[in-house]
Design a protein around this motif. Structure first.
Motif, mmCIF file in Angstrom:
data_model
loop_
_atom_site.group_PDB
_atom_site.id
_atom_site.type_symbol
_atom_site.label_atom_id
_atom_site.label_comp_id
_atom_site.label_asym_id
_atom_site.label_seq_id
_atom_site.Cartn_x
_atom_site.Cartn_y
_atom_site.Cartn_z
ATOM 1 N N LEU A 24 86.740 -7.424 78.423
ATOM 2 C CA LEU A 24 88.186 -7.550 78.589
ATOM 3 C C LEU A 24 88.491 -8.781 79.435
ATOM 4 N N PRO A 25 89.528 -9.545 79.107
ATOM 5 C CA PRO A 25 89.832 -10.776 79.847
ATOM 6 C C PRO A 25 90.626 -10.517 81.123
ATOM 7 N N PHE A 26 90.213 -9.491 81.857
ATOM 8 C CA PHE A 26 90.873 -9.108 83.100
ATOM 9 C C PHE A 26 89.807 -8.745 84.129
ATOM 10 N N ALA A 27 90.157 -8.831 85.402
ATOM 11 C CA ALA A 27 89.254 -8.443 86.478
ATOM 12 C C ALA A 27 89.439 -6.957 86.775
ATOM 13 N N LEU A 28 88.377 -6.175 86.573
ATOM 14 C CA LEU A 28 88.405 -4.745 86.850
ATOM 15 C C LEU A 28 87.252 -4.393 87.789
ATOM 16 N N ASN B 26 93.746 1.940 78.605
ATOM 17 C CA ASN B 26 95.116 1.831 78.098
ATOM 18 C C ASN B 26 96.122 2.061 79.222
ATOM 19 N N LEU B 27 95.849 3.042 80.092
ATOM 20 C CA LEU B 27 96.734 3.283 81.232
ATOM 21 C C LEU B 27 96.778 2.074 82.166
ATOM 22 N N LEU B 28 95.668 1.343 82.243
ATOM 23 C CA LEU B 28 95.610 0.137 83.075
ATOM 24 C C LEU B 28 96.305 -1.053 82.417
ATOM 25 N N GLY B 29 96.637 -0.932 81.145
ATOM 26 C CA GLY B 29 97.352 -1.999 80.447
ATOM 27 C C GLY B 29 96.489 -3.152 80.002
ATOM 28 N N VAL B 30 95.182 -2.902 79.800
ATOM 29 C CA VAL B 30 94.273 -4.002 79.444
ATOM 30 C C VAL B 30 93.791 -3.932 78.000
ATOM 31 N N LEU B 31 94.316 -3.003 77.201
ATOM 32 C CA LEU B 31 93.982 -2.937 75.781
ATOM 33 C C LEU B 31 95.158 -3.474 74.973
#
Length: 241
Positions: free
Chosen positions: A166-170, A222-227
């Motif tokens: 995913l192109p986000f930092a988790l 999905n709840l985190l908004g990263v999909l």
């Protein structure tokens, strides 16, 4: 060796380049993969059943010539592919670009590796090589049947299946349902679990528990908004810096 169900899908930002530039990019990926354990194979194409093989390394010009001919009628959409050639075909990769919105690298894993089997690390290394090659908007890897029969979200929203990028930092605390969450190439690798699994009941590696874990991870992401949805990917800028 029995057939397995594992597929790679990397949605890329549009490159907006012609055949020659895209072909060189795809060949660069295939050459890079030769340095990846389990993917250090000969990549070929074949156009007719029992016809000649065009080895990417040994017959680069012949390989390119065939694909120039194949793509000569298209000015907007180009595609190339290569497979690992052995007694039992292991892998296939396909790259489509220019007016595929988004550009797309897809792959199929047909057989377990004869030496390494289906170790999760093989596919983590594949994902690292792909995300080093180009920064995707989204990458998913795992059983296609899972996506068809068990995807827990709206069909328009893209999940990760077994593992993805995913192109986000988790952080691991963001996705406690996943076994592995770690930085990779400007984004985050998420692995639902390290154990290989399949998603149809007749398969000896079928695991209802693994399916449910993958569903829990996707619901959390999905709840985190990263999909993304397919519409968001079509814009070409999902997860851009």
């Amino acid at each position: 060796m029995s057939r397995i169900d594992l597929a790679l899908s990397a949605k890329l930002a549009p490159q907006n380049y012609g055949f020659e530039e895209g072909a060189e990019d795809f060949l660069a990926l295939l050459m890079d993969l030769r340095r990846v354990r389990g993917f250090d194979v000969n990549w070929d194409s074949q156009w007719e059943e029992n016809g000649p093989l065009f080895d990417v390394r040994e017959n680069r010009e012949g390989y390119l010539k065939k694909f120039r001919e194949y793509n000569s009628l298209d000015i907007d959409v180009f595609s190339m592919w290569a497979f690992e050639n052995s007694e039992h075909k292991l892998y296939e990769l396909t790259y489509r670009w220019n007016n595929w919105r988004p550009d797309h690298l897809s792959g199929e894993i047909y057989r377990p590796h004869p030496q390494y089997g289906t170790q999760a690390q093989l596919y983590i290394d594949l994902i690292e090589a792909v995300t080093t090659w180009k920064r995707p908007q989204h990458l998913a890897f795992g059983p296609g049947i899972y996506m068809r029969d068990h995807h827990p979200l709206d069909r328009a929203r893209v999940g990760i299946r077994w593992m993805g990028w995913l192109p986000f930092a988790l952080n691991p605390s963001d996705v406690p349902e996943a076994e592995l969450v770690r930085p990779m190439n400007g984004g985050t690798l998420v692995v639902t679990q390290s154990q290989f699994w399949q998603a149809w009941e007749a398969n000896p590696d079928y695991s209802r528990a693994a399916i449910e874990r993958a569903q829990e991870v996707e619901i959390r992401l999905n709840l985190l908004g990263v999909l993304p949805t397919n519409i968001e990917l079509a814009r070409g800028d999902w997860g851009s810096r």
